[in-house]
Design a protein around this motif. Structure first.
Motif, PDB file in Angstrom:
ATOM      1  N   ASP A  14       0.761  -1.236   0.000  1.00  0.00           N
ATOM      2  CA  ASP A  14       0.000   0.000   0.000  1.00  0.00           C
ATOM      3  C   ASP A  14       0.798   1.295   0.000  1.00  0.00           C
ATOM      4  O   ASP A  14       0.418   2.230  -0.664  1.00  0.00           O
ATOM      5  CB  ASP A  14      -0.938   0.005   1.218  1.00  0.00           C
ATOM      6  N   PRO A  15       1.900   1.365   0.758  1.00  0.00           N
ATOM      7  CA  PRO A  15       2.398   2.712   1.074  1.00  0.00           C
ATOM      8  C   PRO A  15       2.925   3.471  -0.136  1.00  0.00           C
ATOM      9  O   PRO A  15       2.974   2.978  -1.244  1.00  0.00           O
ATOM     10  CB  PRO A  15       3.520   2.443   2.064  1.00  0.00           C
ATOM     11  N   VAL A  16       3.320   4.705   0.179  1.00  0.00           N
ATOM     12  CA  VAL A  16       3.658   5.637  -0.883  1.00  0.00           C
ATOM     13  C   VAL A  16       4.955   5.233  -1.575  1.00  0.00           C
ATOM     14  O   VAL A  16       5.156   5.510  -2.745  1.00  0.00           O
ATOM     15  CB  VAL A  16       3.792   7.055  -0.280  1.00  0.00           C
ATOM     16  N   GLU A  17       5.797   4.522  -0.847  1.00  0.00           N
ATOM     17  CA  GLU A  17       7.119   4.227  -1.388  1.00  0.00           C
ATOM     18  C   GLU A  17       7.080   3.113  -2.408  1.00  0.00           C
ATOM     19  O   GLU A  17       8.094   2.556  -2.765  1.00  0.00           O
ATOM     20  CB  GLU A  17       8.048   3.800  -0.256  1.00  0.00           C
ATOM     21  N   GLU A  18       5.917   2.762  -2.890  1.00  0.00           N
ATOM     22  CA  GLU A  18       5.789   1.571  -3.703  1.00  0.00           C
ATOM     23  C   GLU A  18       6.515   1.677  -5.033  1.00  0.00           C
ATOM     24  O   GLU A  18       7.027   0.708  -5.561  1.00  0.00           O
ATOM     25  CB  GLU A  18       4.309   1.285  -3.949  1.00  0.00           C
ATOM     26  N   GLU A  19       6.575   2.892  -5.599  1.00  0.00           N
ATOM     27  CA  GLU A  19       7.246   3.047  -6.886  1.00  0.00           C
ATOM     28  C   GLU A  19       8.732   2.769  -6.740  1.00  0.00           C
ATOM     29  O   GLU A  19       9.353   2.109  -7.590  1.00  0.00           O
ATOM     30  CB  GLU A  19       7.024   4.452  -7.412  1.00  0.00           C
ATOM     31  N   GLU A  20       9.284   3.276  -5.624  1.00  0.00           N
ATOM     32  CA  GLU A  20      10.708   3.027  -5.401  1.00  0.00           C
ATOM     33  C   GLU A  20      10.945   1.543  -5.185  1.00  0.00           C
ATOM     34  O   GLU A  20      11.923   0.965  -5.688  1.00  0.00           O
ATOM     35  CB  GLU A  20      11.166   3.801  -4.167  1.00  0.00           C
ATOM     36  N   ALA A  21      10.048   0.944  -4.435  1.00  0.00           N
ATOM     37  CA  ALA A  21      10.201  -0.486  -4.184  1.00  0.00           C
ATOM     38  C   ALA A  21      10.139  -1.271  -5.489  1.00  0.00           C
ATOM     39  O   ALA A  21      10.835  -2.275  -5.662  1.00  0.00           O
ATOM     40  CB  ALA A  21       9.112  -0.962  -3.222  1.00  0.00           C
ATOM     41  N   GLU A  22       9.345  -0.780  -6.429  1.00  0.00           N
ATOM     42  CA  GLU A  22       9.257  -1.430  -7.732  1.00  0.00           C
ATOM     43  C   GLU A  22      10.598  -1.369  -8.453  1.00  0.00           C
ATOM     44  O   GLU A  22      11.073  -2.360  -9.017  1.00  0.00           O
ATOM     45  CB  GLU A  22       8.184  -0.698  -8.539  1.00  0.00           C
ATOM     46  N   ARG A  23      11.230  -0.194  -8.387  1.00  0.00           N
ATOM     47  CA  ARG A  23      12.539  -0.064  -9.035  1.00  0.00           C
ATOM     48  C   ARG A  23      13.570  -0.955  -8.368  1.00  0.00           C
ATOM     49  O   ARG A  23      14.414  -1.582  -9.037  1.00  0.00           O
ATOM     50  CB  ARG A  23      12.995   1.398  -8.963  1.00  0.00           C
ATOM     51  N   LEU A  24      13.484  -1.026  -7.056  1.00  0.00           N
ATOM     52  CA  LEU A  24      14.418  -1.887  -6.330  1.00  0.00           C
ATOM     53  C   LEU A  24      14.200  -3.343  -6.702  1.00  0.00           C
ATOM     54  O   LEU A  24      15.152  -4.117  -6.843  1.00  0.00           O
ATOM     55  CB  LEU A  24      14.197  -1.683  -4.830  1.00  0.00           C
ATOM     56  N   ARG A  25      12.946  -3.684  -6.884  1.00  0.00           N
ATOM     57  CA  ARG A  25      12.657  -5.057  -7.252  1.00  0.00           C
ATOM     58  C   ARG A  25      13.266  -5.421  -8.589  1.00  0.00           C
ATOM     59  O   ARG A  25      13.681  -6.560  -8.820  1.00  0.00           O
ATOM     60  CB  ARG A  25      11.150  -5.265  -7.319  1.00  0.00           C
ATOM     61  N   ASN A  26      13.295  -4.439  -9.486  1.00  0.00           N
ATOM     62  CA  ASN A  26      13.886  -4.729 -10.789  1.00  0.00           C
ATOM     63  C   ASN A  26      15.395  -4.886 -10.697  1.00  0.00           C
ATOM     64  O   ASN A  26      15.996  -5.583 -11.498  1.00  0.00           O
ATOM     65  CB  ASN A  26      13.563  -3.582 -11.769  1.00  0.00           C
ATOM     66  N   LEU A  27      15.988  -4.239  -9.715  1.00  0.00           N
ATOM     67  CA  LEU A  27      17.443  -4.294  -9.613  1.00  0.00           C
ATOM     68  C   LEU A  27      17.921  -5.546  -8.904  1.00  0.00           C
ATOM     69  O   LEU A  27      18.843  -6.216  -9.341  1.00  0.00           O
ATOM     70  CB  LEU A  27      17.952  -3.062  -8.848  1.00  0.00           C
ATOM     71  N   VAL A  28      17.288  -5.814  -7.769  1.00  0.00           N
ATOM     72  CA  VAL A  28      17.748  -6.935  -6.962  1.00  0.00           C
ATOM     73  C   VAL A  28      17.196  -8.225  -7.536  1.00  0.00           C
ATOM     74  O   VAL A  28      15.997  -8.308  -7.806  1.00  0.00           O
ATOM     75  CB  VAL A  28      17.276  -6.750  -5.500  1.00  0.00           C
ATOM     76  N   PRO A  29      18.028  -9.215  -7.729  1.00  0.00           N
ATOM     77  CA  PRO A  29      17.511 -10.475  -8.274  1.00  0.00           C
ATOM     78  C   PRO A  29      16.524 -11.113  -7.323  1.00  0.00           C
ATOM     79  O   PRO A  29      16.717 -11.125  -6.111  1.00  0.00           O
ATOM     80  CB  PRO A  29      18.765 -11.338  -8.441  1.00  0.00           C
TER      81      PRO A  29
END
Lengths: 156, 319
Positions: A103-118
């Protein structure tokens, strides 16, 4: 139901473990006949890069970390080798896919992190950050090892 | 006269003493005392309960029928406790209510106003009660499997303190803090947010230059940049290694020697790793003597040629 937060463990092995694995993979590469004199250096670069990541994954956590497992699986798929990992006690990667964890606001950043970290796609946000911390530590260790190697091989 | 003596004599625990001093300061008139004094046969009962008589009477009245509690209020001038949903009332909690009710009743001392004021304290106390019962009920519902009545009372009296218990159980009993929502969803949400914040702090320490930044979005940006820069560094170094690589063919020993040297010069921990040189490499011994090997190092190179990709490397971690 909140679970008790045990202290987050982000220990990585010493530099020599990483160095050992990387050098082993390098000498493995060297022994392949096609390696020593291909015309294109890009293939060599790619192989070395892959060797670096795989050796890092093996040195750092083996199968105890989500990102290393995902990395090894990805690499093995490229080699067309089937990798089998031992079943762990709780298979949480598929169970935790609930929408209320994102839910939280940081979700877009978390999405980018998900793409980076295997392996980031299957983790909830808190697990993702734990894995990112360990991944960052291992990456910096691997970079140090490679830097040492390059310096050691500098033109004498 | 002897009533006050009775109060002092029966000062068991903090609640009773508070009750005793409170009622003494009321300067009770005689008729008030008559009303408050229970019938004789109840004297033995209160002795059994070890309580001041008024409390015992209220308990009696309350447990008999909640509907008659208003009559008891009119008679005794002290508001009865509003009906709890708990069966077991602990006496200290009761005395807190008694304090509040007594405090209100000091302002309007006369009997005529007693019925009026008795409704007021009961209303206010009733108003505060549902909030507390709700919170404690919510806490009960949340961790109902592990709670007993002991914790119910504790959670109610500790409402004003904010503390989070982290027992070594799968469940965390989170006390509701002042002014925060107490339904189970927000509690879980809050616990999850705290988990995420703890991990964010960990990441902040890891990434250089992140402690100064306020706000989670910017910190996450920094972290992402750091990861990307590390990955780019790996790529650059692998390119450089690839260009250097043709020299590895005949210089494996120098690489290993130089690797050992650079590792030892750097922040190497110095754990004595034993390196076993493959036998074909030991021919070239001059590379050894060039370096100062403080500790002989052996690396298990035995199974080097047969390493497969998918094999797990767990035996090295034990070193």
């Amino acid at each position: 139901m909140a679970s008790a937060d045990k202290p987050i463990n982000t220990d990585v092995p010493e530099k020599d473990v990483f160095a050992l694995h990387f050098l082993q993979s390098l000498s493995n590469l060297r022994r392949q006949n096609t390696f020593n004199s291909p015309e294109k250096t890009n293939d060599r670069v790619k192989k070395i890069k892959k060797a670096a990541y795989v050796s890092m994954a093996r040195a750092a956590g083996g199968t105890n970390r989500l990102w290393s497992r995902a990395l090894l699986r990805r690499a093995a798929k490229e080699n067309n080798k089937i990798v089998r990992f031992p079943r762990r006690k709780k298979r949480v990667t598929c169970l935790r896919r609930r929408s209320n964890r994102r839910d939280p606001v940081e979700e877009e950043e978390a999405e980018r992190l998900r793409n980076l970290v295997p392996g980031g796609g299957g983790m909830g946000t808190s697990k993702l950050m734990e894995e990112t911390a360990h991944y960052i530590k291992c990456l910096s260790m691997q970079v140090k090892v490679m830097q040492c190697l390059v310096d050691g091989l500098a033109p004498k | 006269m002897d009533l006050t003596g009775e109060f002092e004599a029966r000062s068991y625990g903090g609640g009773a003493t508070r009750e005793a001093t409170r009622l003494e300061s009321l300067h009770l008139g005689d008729e008030f005392r008559q009303l408050a004094l229970p019938p004789e046969n109840a004297g033995g009962f209160t002795a059994l309960l070890e309580l001041p008589p008024t409390q015992a009477v209220n308990l009696l009245r309350f447990t008999d029928s909640p509907s008659s509690s208003s009559q008891a209020a009119a008679v005794t001038g002290i508001a009865p406790p509003p009906p709890h949903s708990y069966g077991t009332l602990t006496f200290p909690s009761n005395s807190v209510l008694m304090d509040r009710a007594a405090r209100f009743s000091t302002e309007h001392h006369q009997n005529g106003n007693v019925s009026g004021t008795s409704s007021v304290p009961s209303n206010s106390s009733v108003k505060t009660e549902p909030a507390e019962t709700d919170s404690s009920q919510a806490v009960n519902n949340r961790s109902g499997k592990r709670k007993d009545s002991d914790k119910k009372a504790k959670s109610w009296t500790k409402k004003n303190k904010s503390s989070e218990e982290n027992e070594n159980l799968p469940y965390v009993h989170v006390r509701a803090r002042r002014g925060q929502a107490t339904d189970s969803h927000s509690l879980a949400e809050r616990a999850r947010r705290e988990k995420i914040n703890a991990r964010m702090k960990l990441l902040q320490e890891l990434v250089p230059g992140c402690d100064k930044i306020q706000g989670t979005a910017l910190v996450l940006d920094e972290i992402i940049n750091h990861v990307q820069s590390l990955q780019r560094q790996v790529e650059m170094l692998s390119i450089r290694l690839a260009s250097v690589n043709p020299r590895i063919d005949f210089n494996l020993d120098t690489i290993l020697a130089s690797e050992n040297g650079s590792l030892m010069d750097g922040s190497f921990n110095g754990t004595a790793m034993q390196v076993v040189w493959p036998h074909q490499v030991t021919e070239t011994e001059q590379s050894y003597h060039h370096r100062q090997l403080q500790q002989p190092q052996q690396w298990p190179f035995d199974g080097l040629n047969q390493r497969a990709w998918g094999k797990e490397e767990d035996q090295d971690h034990g070193q």
